[in-house]
Each structure stands twice: as C-alpha cells, then as structure tokens.
Design an enzyme around this catalytic site. Structure first.
Site, PDB file in Angstrom:
ATOM      1  CG  HIS A  76      -2.705   7.823 -13.642  1.00 45.46           C
ATOM      2  ND1 HIS A  76      -2.169   9.056 -13.379  1.00 45.46           N
ATOM      3  CD2 HIS A  76      -2.054   7.382 -14.750  1.00 45.46           C
ATOM      4  CE1 HIS A  76      -1.261   9.353 -14.275  1.00 45.46           C
ATOM      5  NE2 HIS A  76      -1.159   8.341 -15.118  1.00 45.46           N
ATOM      6  CG  ASN A 111       0.094   7.489 -22.285  1.00 44.96           C
ATOM      7  OD1 ASN A 111      -0.821   6.874 -21.756  1.00 44.96           O
ATOM      8  ND2 ASN A 111       1.312   7.537 -21.762  1.00 44.96           N
ATOM      9  CG  ASP A 309       1.521   7.105 -13.565  1.00 46.74           C
ATOM     10  OD1 ASP A 309       1.122   6.649 -14.652  1.00 46.74           O
ATOM     11  OD2 ASP A 309       2.359   8.019 -13.479  1.00 46.74           O
TER      12      ASP A 309
HETATM   13  O1  DOR Z   1       6.172   7.597 -15.180  1.00 49.15           O
HETATM   14  C1  DOR Z   1       5.294   7.764 -16.026  1.00 49.15           C
HETATM   15  N1  DOR Z   1       4.948   6.784 -16.914  1.00 49.15           N
HETATM   16  N2  DOR Z   1       4.706   8.936 -16.098  1.00 49.15           N
HETATM   17  C2  DOR Z   1       3.894   9.251 -17.113  1.00 49.15           C
HETATM   18  O2  DOR Z   1       3.481  10.362 -17.182  1.00 49.15           O
HETATM   19  C3  DOR Z   1       3.578   8.280 -18.179  1.00 49.15           C
HETATM   20  C4  DOR Z   1       3.793   6.912 -17.730  1.00 49.15           C
HETATM   21  C5  DOR Z   1       3.812   5.972 -18.917  1.00 49.15           C
HETATM   22  O3  DOR Z   1       2.865   6.031 -19.715  1.00 49.15           O
HETATM   23  O4  DOR Z   1       4.753   5.191 -19.043  1.00 49.15           O
HETATM   24 ZN    ZN Z   2       0.529   8.104 -16.192  1.00 49.20          ZN
END
Ligand code: DOR
Ligand code: ZN
Length: 456
Positions: A76, A111, A309
């Site tokens: 991620h 994204n 993430d």
């Molecule tokens: O904290 C986050 N940042 N959660 C997400 O779901 C997306 C991510 C981002 O793309 O900045």
């Molecule tokens: Zn994410």
C-alpha cells in the site's frame, strides 16, 4: 558495486541438485526457533538455489554477525505518479525510499491524477515505472462501476476499491453497484484491496480541529459497517482489507479467512500522539486503548500483513487548517526500521514481523518472495540490530521532507539485495533503476510452489 557474478557449477547439499551459483551470501538468520548461521546460494537470475551451512565455489560475501532477512513487500503506497505539482513524489523518489527502508516490492495505489481506471491510463503509468523504479512495482487498477474490469485485469497486478471518499476519491459505488462490482472482480482472479469505511456512518456535523475530532468524524463503526457490506462477496474473491484500525474487526476478518493489513501509524500512534494535521489519516488514528489492542493482535501474529499507506503530502498542504488538510503520512522508508526497533526492544517476535512484512503480503499477490527458500527471489536484507538510528526527517529521502516519527528509533538495513544484486550498501543506494513491474504468478494457497522455507 556488486560482488562479481562469475557462475560456478557446484553441488548443493541441501538444494538437492547441482546448480549454477553466481553468489553465496553467508551470515545468520532466524531458523527453526533461533538465530543460526546460514549460507544462501543465488543463481544468475537472482533466484535462491541452495541453502546450507557451507556452500562453496561461487563468489562469497560474508556479512558476519549481521542477519540475512527477506526484503519486505509493501502492499500500500501512493507514489502520486502521475500526480499533483504540490507533491514532488514519483516512482524514482518513492522506490528510493523503499529500497533504503528494506522494501523490495511496492504496490502502488490507483488514486493518482488521473485515476487508473482505463487501459490507456494503466499503460501510461507502466511507462512511468520503466527505467525509473529502483525496486519492483505492482500496479493497482481502480475497481469502479464504470471501469472496464476485464480489460484492466489483463495488465494490472491487483484492484483497489474505495468504499469512502479520501484523497482524490470523491465517488464511491452505491450498495446496488457493489455486488455486481465484487462479482466482476472475483471473475478476474486478481486480488482486491478495499478501503473499508462507510461514509453513511461519518458525523458531518463535527468541525474537526484535531485527531480526536477526526476519530469522531470517521469512527470505527464506519469501518465495521463497510466490512459488513463486503460479506455478500463471492467466496472466490481474493479480498484484502486495507488499514484495519480495530482489533475486533481484525479478529472477525481473521475468522473469515480474509487478508488484511495494519499500518505502522495505526500500530504505533494514537489520536493523542500529536496535535496537528500531520496526524490526520484515513481511517483516523484511534484511542490509546484501541491502538494497544491492535498492537497486541499484531504481536500475537493475528494481523496477516503490515503495509505503510505511504502518502507523501506536502508540508504546505498539511499546514492548512485541520478540516482542509489532506489525510495521510509518508512511511515507506520508516515502516520496517520502526518495527525492527520494536523487535530489538523485545516487544515483537522477529518471525511475526517477517510473516507480516515479507511472507504474507507476497503470498496475497502470488509472488515467490518473502522467505529465504529455494525457488524464491533473492531479495534480501542485511540487518545489524546494533545499528540503531534516531529517525529524523533530514536523514530520510522523502521529498515532502517530514515524518510523524521524528525522534523514534529505527533499525535500517545496511545492505539490500534485489534479485541477488546489491542495491543498498552502508545505507546508501548503489544500484540501478532496474525494478520491474510484477503481477501475480500463482493464486495463493492453490498452485503456490511450496519452497523449502527456513524462516517460517
Ligand atoms: O490517509 C490516507 N491517505 N488514507 C487514504 O485512504 C488515502 C491516502 C492518500 O492517498 O493520501
Ligand atoms: Zn492509501
């Protein structure tokens, strides 16, 4: 740079057959319940071909008292390539941080700007990886009701589904769309990672000013409701729930046999760890009690995967008023070092960390890596637990230039080998941009080869 790669034919006592070895790495590793000496024979293609106590005949690199460990797979990351001007991250900078943090394969989220929901956009992203990536990359495609799922499945490594709005995601499927979408993805046999929060449970009346408020806006209940909505999925779907923050949800997913991940920030930070928007993430940081319960589940081995993430928002954006600041924090370089420091402190068993950071993420995406095992890729780290470092943004490589883990202890790999070639030496990158794009090579637990593993 790398040890010479002259190939020598020799017979490997424990590999069973005569193999051409290009390199032998000698050191110590976790083996059958304790740290033992080991030698790893690697062939010209960068595959582990022999494991023994004493392998000879090929150029040998002895790392002494240091540990030889598999590189991590991070399921991620958001490398924002193509992305916004305000975030100076791309595949070159993102994979540099991965290499230095001991991550040999990153899975990049869709994204981006634009979102990866057409074949052309997927191909365009592939072109950005080639010749730039310093470690291997798997590309997610966006699973949306209008996306050409079958076409995308021919090239993507996995799908990502957002059930709630977040950075650069405004639209989410209706409950009626969801069932069909899950069926279409299941039919492709590709894995599906889900951002599981149900926006119907968000409290939009609150004007959030700090992380505890953010936790009330997007409560654990929203995660629970979203996970519930996935219950109607086809059983064949290779489901993985991203960034689970709550131990009871983790327990339920585990009982149902689904894959999921926890992030270093949800494991190590609570909503009281810091005040500003640097600590704003989706899903939010939770209470100290909830954090501790998640950490205890992780330590017990009840959380299958660790994932960063990594979301490299610029400091300017993070300095906006809390409600307007974007969610997310950079973490790909610090994820493994932070957790290795917990191992050193005696808080976390090394085999639990190796399973969550290396073995299980690779299995979920059908990749023969993540264990020191014959037939696996020789993506390896040299780690010396005596080499502790205080984490500081100026010593890291994220162009965004900040970390929420300022002042924490980290143990960074001293060397990193990708396919048997040294890419990090003395904590510096010394390799080439020859990371490749990977896709699942087998369905986990079905046609998966069963290499003889010594780090299970
Ligand atoms: O904290 C986050 N940042 N959660 C997400 O779901 C997306 C991510 C981002 O793309 O900045
Ligand atoms: Zn994410």
């Amino acid at each position: 740079m790398t040890a010479s790669r002259r190939t020598t034919r020799r017979s490997s006592p424990e590999g069973g057959r005569s193999r051409d070895l290009a390199l032998v790495l000698a050191g110590r590793t976790w083996l059958e319940g304790k740290i033992r000496s080991i030698e790893i024979g690697i062939d010209e293609e960068g595959t582990i071909r022999a494991i023994g106590r004493s392998l000879q005949g090929a150029p040998r690199h002895d790392v002494g008292e240091s540990l030889l460990l598999p590189s991590a797979t991070d399921l991620h990351v958001h490398f924002r390539d193509p992305g916004r001007e305000s975030e100076p991250e791309d595949f070159a900078t993102g994979t540099l941080q991965a290499a230095l943090g001991g991550v040999g394969l990153v899975a990049d989220m869709p994204n981006t700007r634009p979102r990866v929901d057409t074949l052309d956009r997927l191909r365009a992203k592939e072109a950005r990886v080639q010749g730039r990536a310093l470690v291997d990359v798997l590309l997610y495609a966006a699973a949306t009701p209008r996306a050409p799922i079958d076409l995308l499945a021919r090239r993507a490594g996995a799908f990502k589904l957002y059930l709630s709005p977040t950075t650069d995601v405004d639209e989410v499927p209706t409950s009626a769309d969801l069932d069909l979408l899950l069926k279409r993805v299941a039919a492709t046999n590709l894995p599906l990672s889900v951002h599981a929060e149900n926006p119907d449970r968000f409290d939009r009346e609150i004007e959030p000013a700090n992380p505890p408020d953010w936790n009330r806006v997007r409560p654990v209940d929203a995660e629970r409701a979203a996970v519930d909505s996935l219950r109607r999925r086809p059983r064949s779907l290779r489901l993985h729930v991203a960034h689970v923050t709550d131990a009871t949800i983790a327990g339920r997913l585990r009982k149902e046999g689904d894959s999921f991940e926890a992030t270093p920030h949800h494991l190590l930070l609570s909503m009281r760890s810091g005040d500003g928007a640097k600590f704003k993430v989706n899903p939010p940081l939770r209470s100290e009690r909830q954090r501790r319960a998640l950490w205890e589940a992780f330590v017990r081995g009840a959380v299958p995967c660790l994932a960063s993430d990594h979301a490299p928002h610029s400091p300017d954006e993070k300095q906006r008023p809390f409600p307007l600041a974007p969610s997310g924090m950079p973490n790909v370089e610090t994820m493994l070092p932070l957790l290795l420091a917990r191992v050193r402190a005696g808080d976390l068993p090394l085999p639990v960390l190796l399973a969550a950071a290396c073995d299980r993420p690779a299995r979920w995406i059908g990749q023969p890596r993540g264990r020191i095992a014959i037939g696996h890729r020789a993506d390896l780290l040299v780690v010396d637990f005596r080499e502790r470092r205080t984490i500081a943004a100026r010593g890291l490589h994220a162009p965004c230039g900040w970390t929420a883990f300022e002042g924490w202890e980290g143990i960074f790999p001293r060397e990193h080998y990708l396919r048997g070639r040294r890419i990090v030496e003395g904590g510096e990158f010394v390799g080439d941009p020859d990371g490749t794009i990977v896709r699942p090579e087998f369905a986990p637990d079905r046609s998966a080869p069963q290499p003889r593993s010594i780090t299970e």
